[in-house]
Motif scaffolding. Structure first.
Motif, PDB file in Angstrom:
ATOM      1  N   PRO A 206       6.740  20.593  17.003  1.00  0.00           N
ATOM      2  CA  PRO A 206       7.961  20.690  16.338  1.00  0.00           C
ATOM      3  C   PRO A 206       7.894  19.572  16.011  1.00  0.00           C
ATOM      4  O   PRO A 206       7.353  18.121  15.949  1.00  0.00           O
ATOM      5  CB  PRO A 206       8.046  19.687  18.574  1.00  0.00           C
ATOM      6  N   HIS A 207       8.828  19.798  14.810  1.00  0.00           N
ATOM      7  CA  HIS A 207       9.594  18.810  13.508  1.00  0.00           C
ATOM      8  C   HIS A 207       9.637  17.536  14.860  1.00  0.00           C
ATOM      9  O   HIS A 207       9.087  16.763  13.158  1.00  0.00           O
ATOM     10  CB  HIS A 207      10.776  19.596  13.210  1.00  0.00           C
ATOM     11  N   SER A 208      10.159  17.430  15.445  1.00  0.00           N
ATOM     12  CA  SER A 208      10.475  15.782  15.915  1.00  0.00           C
ATOM     13  C   SER A 208       9.164  15.084  16.560  1.00  0.00           C
ATOM     14  O   SER A 208       9.047  14.102  16.681  1.00  0.00           O
ATOM     15  CB  SER A 208      11.541  16.638  17.323  1.00  0.00           C
ATOM     16  N   LEU A 209       8.506  15.954  16.590  1.00  0.00           N
ATOM     17  CA  LEU A 209       7.227  15.036  16.620  1.00  0.00           C
ATOM     18  C   LEU A 209       6.138  15.344  15.085  1.00  0.00           C
ATOM     19  O   LEU A 209       4.483  14.904  15.907  1.00  0.00           O
ATOM     20  CB  LEU A 209       6.319  16.120  17.921  1.00  0.00           C
ATOM     21  N   VAL A 210       6.386  15.691  14.728  1.00  0.00           N
ATOM     22  CA  VAL A 210       5.623  15.479  13.215  1.00  0.00           C
ATOM     23  C   VAL A 210       5.916  13.843  12.365  1.00  0.00           C
ATOM     24  O   VAL A 210       7.369  14.266  12.482  1.00  0.00           O
ATOM     25  CB  VAL A 210       5.455  16.735  12.679  1.00  0.00           C
ATOM     26  N   VAL A 211       4.711  13.099  12.371  1.00  0.00           N
ATOM     27  CA  VAL A 211       5.617  12.238  11.185  1.00  0.00           C
ATOM     28  C   VAL A 211       4.911  12.145  10.552  1.00  0.00           C
ATOM     29  O   VAL A 211       3.614  12.338  10.465  1.00  0.00           O
ATOM     30  CB  VAL A 211       5.703  11.017  12.182  1.00  0.00           C
ATOM     31  N   TYR A 212       5.296  11.854   9.183  1.00  0.00           N
ATOM     32  CA  TYR A 212       5.029  11.803   7.775  1.00  0.00           C
ATOM     33  C   TYR A 212       4.841  10.139   7.413  1.00  0.00           C
ATOM     34  O   TYR A 212       5.481   9.476   7.949  1.00  0.00           O
ATOM     35  CB  TYR A 212       5.366  12.881   6.397  1.00  0.00           C
ATOM     36  N   GLN A 213       3.483   9.816   6.501  1.00  0.00           N
ATOM     37  CA  GLN A 213       4.259   8.437   4.848  1.00  0.00           C
ATOM     38  C   GLN A 213       3.360   7.259   6.328  1.00  0.00           C
ATOM     39  O   GLN A 213       3.818   7.017   5.879  1.00  0.00           O
ATOM     40  CB  GLN A 213       5.488   8.093   4.716  1.00  0.00           C
ATOM     41  N   MET A 214       2.549   8.625   7.084  1.00  0.00           N
ATOM     42  CA  MET A 214       1.378   7.444   7.701  1.00  0.00           C
ATOM     43  C   MET A 214       0.559   6.124   6.866  1.00  0.00           C
ATOM     44  O   MET A 214      -0.673   7.517   6.711  1.00  0.00           O
ATOM     45  CB  MET A 214       1.190   7.922   9.136  1.00  0.00           C
ATOM     46  N   ARG A 215       0.248   5.732   7.090  1.00  0.00           N
ATOM     47  CA  ARG A 215      -0.852   5.250   5.742  1.00  0.00           C
ATOM     48  C   ARG A 215      -1.595   3.914   6.709  1.00  0.00           C
ATOM     49  O   ARG A 215      -2.403   3.449   6.053  1.00  0.00           O
ATOM     50  CB  ARG A 215      -0.639   4.632   4.148  1.00  0.00           C
ATOM     51  N   THR A 216      -0.270   3.215   7.238  1.00  0.00           N
ATOM     52  CA  THR A 216      -1.148   1.290   7.320  1.00  0.00           C
ATOM     53  C   THR A 216      -0.314   1.048   8.656  1.00  0.00           C
ATOM     54  O   THR A 216      -0.540   2.126  10.102  1.00  0.00           O
ATOM     55  CB  THR A 216      -0.465   1.036   7.136  1.00  0.00           C
ATOM     56  N   PHE A 217      -1.281   0.348   9.950  1.00  0.00           N
ATOM     57  CA  PHE A 217      -0.575   0.132  11.043  1.00  0.00           C
ATOM     58  C   PHE A 217       0.817  -0.157  11.000  1.00  0.00           C
ATOM     59  O   PHE A 217       0.797   0.229  11.797  1.00  0.00           O
ATOM     60  CB  PHE A 217      -2.319  -1.275  11.197  1.00  0.00           C
TER      61      PHE A 217
ATOM     62  N   HIS B  76      -3.214   5.720  -3.634  1.00  0.00           N
ATOM     63  CA  HIS B  76      -2.730   3.667  -2.594  1.00  0.00           C
ATOM     64  C   HIS B  76      -3.999   3.899  -2.298  1.00  0.00           C
ATOM     65  O   HIS B  76      -4.960   4.178  -2.501  1.00  0.00           O
ATOM     66  CB  HIS B  76      -1.629   4.337  -2.113  1.00  0.00           C
ATOM     67  N   THR B  77      -4.452   2.427  -1.814  1.00  0.00           N
ATOM     68  CA  THR B  77      -5.625   1.792  -1.107  1.00  0.00           C
ATOM     69  C   THR B  77      -4.899   1.288  -0.272  1.00  0.00           C
ATOM     70  O   THR B  77      -6.681   0.688   0.589  1.00  0.00           O
ATOM     71  CB  THR B  77      -5.818   0.958  -2.586  1.00  0.00           C
ATOM     72  N   ASP B  78      -4.395   2.099   0.676  1.00  0.00           N
ATOM     73  CA  ASP B  78      -3.190   1.317   2.007  1.00  0.00           C
ATOM     74  C   ASP B  78      -3.869   2.209   3.030  1.00  0.00           C
ATOM     75  O   ASP B  78      -3.572   2.498   4.209  1.00  0.00           O
ATOM     76  CB  ASP B  78      -2.249   0.542   2.101  1.00  0.00           C
ATOM     77  N   HIS B  79      -4.648   3.235   2.426  1.00  0.00           N
ATOM     78  CA  HIS B  79      -5.008   4.148   3.878  1.00  0.00           C
ATOM     79  C   HIS B  79      -6.143   4.438   3.850  1.00  0.00           C
ATOM     80  O   HIS B  79      -7.250   4.540   3.461  1.00  0.00           O
ATOM     81  CB  HIS B  79      -4.848   5.778   3.559  1.00  0.00           C
TER      82      HIS B  79
END
Length: 311
Positions: free
Chosen positions: A207-218, A68-71
């Motif tokens: 902690p699982h609750s402090l890890v967020v995935y699918q981060m690419r954009t503002f 993808h191009t948005d990261h």
């Protein structure tokens, strides 16, 4: 459309002599060159670059497989590849993949059919062993440490910088550290390096609750701010400066105390916000990947990441 045989027929010379004129070969008489050139002008003939490349056994094109191009990572990587391609008089063709394994297999099959002189995998859904099996059809470069798989690679040595970053956080007394990552631990080599470095320093997984995935954009960062705010993290490490800036903006917009932040890629946003960052020198990695593809050699270029601490 006129071709070289038409020029030979109308000029009265052989196709070999016409070819020498077209390729500016010096061993052609002035009279023959003049007659052939007159026919070329009359027919408005332009040689096919594609045909010339194919006759030379080269397409002068490198395929760049891009999920993808948005990261920002991929944006900077492509910039490095394109700059090096232009300098080497090559074309770089972007091949979107979305981590779709069937699409990636299709691009590898195109390499087998000599549609490209080589491929660069900026990231991938296929296994490295599957990718490596196609090297017999042309050079393939990956932008990560291939480990024991024999593949050409250009990548950043991230672990020392990640460890330094987490050691610094530990020394500052931070204990509720949120991590923003692109893909899961199992899917992403970078996510794996980040979490493993955290474990090396803190002795346990975040902690699982402090890890967020699918981060690419503002905007992804902004939405992550909404998820993290109720948990009151005391530090946030984003996988891009713009992403960390998005988190910060959520806190600002909702009149919440902004936790300390660190981004990655040393983008303009980290300079403007005076935010700490980790510079993986991605543009240089892209340029190195293109050069490796042109060398057609199973070699590696490793660039050290740098931790940049700002107030």
């Amino acid at each position: 459309m006129a071709n070289i045989h038409d020029i030979a027929r109308l000029s009265g010379y052989s196709t070999a002599t016409v070819s020498r004129v077209l390729n500016r070969h010096p061993y052609v008489s002035a009279s023959a060159r003049a007659k052939i050139q007159a026919v070329i002008d009359q027919l408005d003939y332009v040689p096919s670059t594609m045909a010339q490349n194919l006759s030379a056994g080269k397409t002068r094109t490198i395929g760049v497989i891009l999920p993808h191009t948005d990261h920002p990572y991929f944006q900077q990587l492509v910039t490095g590849i394109l700059n090096a391609a232009m300098a080497g008089n090559y074309h770089a063709v972007i091949l979107p993949s979305r981590y779709d394994q069937k699409l990636e297999e299709a691009y590898l099959e195109a390499l087998r059919r000599h549609a490209f002189d080589g491929l660069i995998f900026t990231s991938h859904g296929l296994s490295l062993t599957t990718i490596a099996a196609y090297q017999k059809y042309g050079p393939i470069v990956v932008c990560e440490d291939p480990g024991r798989v024999k593949l050409a690679a250009a990548y950043a040595e991230r672990t020392p910088a990640y460890r330094k970053a987490f050691e610094w956080m530990q020394a500052q007394g931070y204990t509720k550290i949120a991590l923003l990552l692109s893909r899961s631990y199992a899917q992403s080599a970078t996510s794996k390096l980040t979490i493993n470095s955290y474990v090396d320093v803190f002795g346990q997984r975040p902690p699982h609750s402090l890890v967020v995935y699918q981060m690419r954009t503002f905007q992804d960062g902004y939405q992550a701010g909404a998820k993290l705010a109720p948990q009151h993290p005391d530090f946030i490490l984003g996988n891009g400066d713009d992403i960390a800036a998005g988190v910060r903006q959520y806190f600002v917009d909702h009149h919440l105390p902004v936790p300390p932040l660190m981004g990655q890629e040393n983008q303009l946003s980290s300079h403007l916000l005076n935010m700490s960052t980790i510079d993986h020198h991605v543009t240089a990695i892209g340029a190195a990947a293109l050069k490796l593809a042109l060398r057609a050699e199973v070699a590696q270029t490793v660039i050290q990441s740098d931790l940049i601490l700002r107030d």
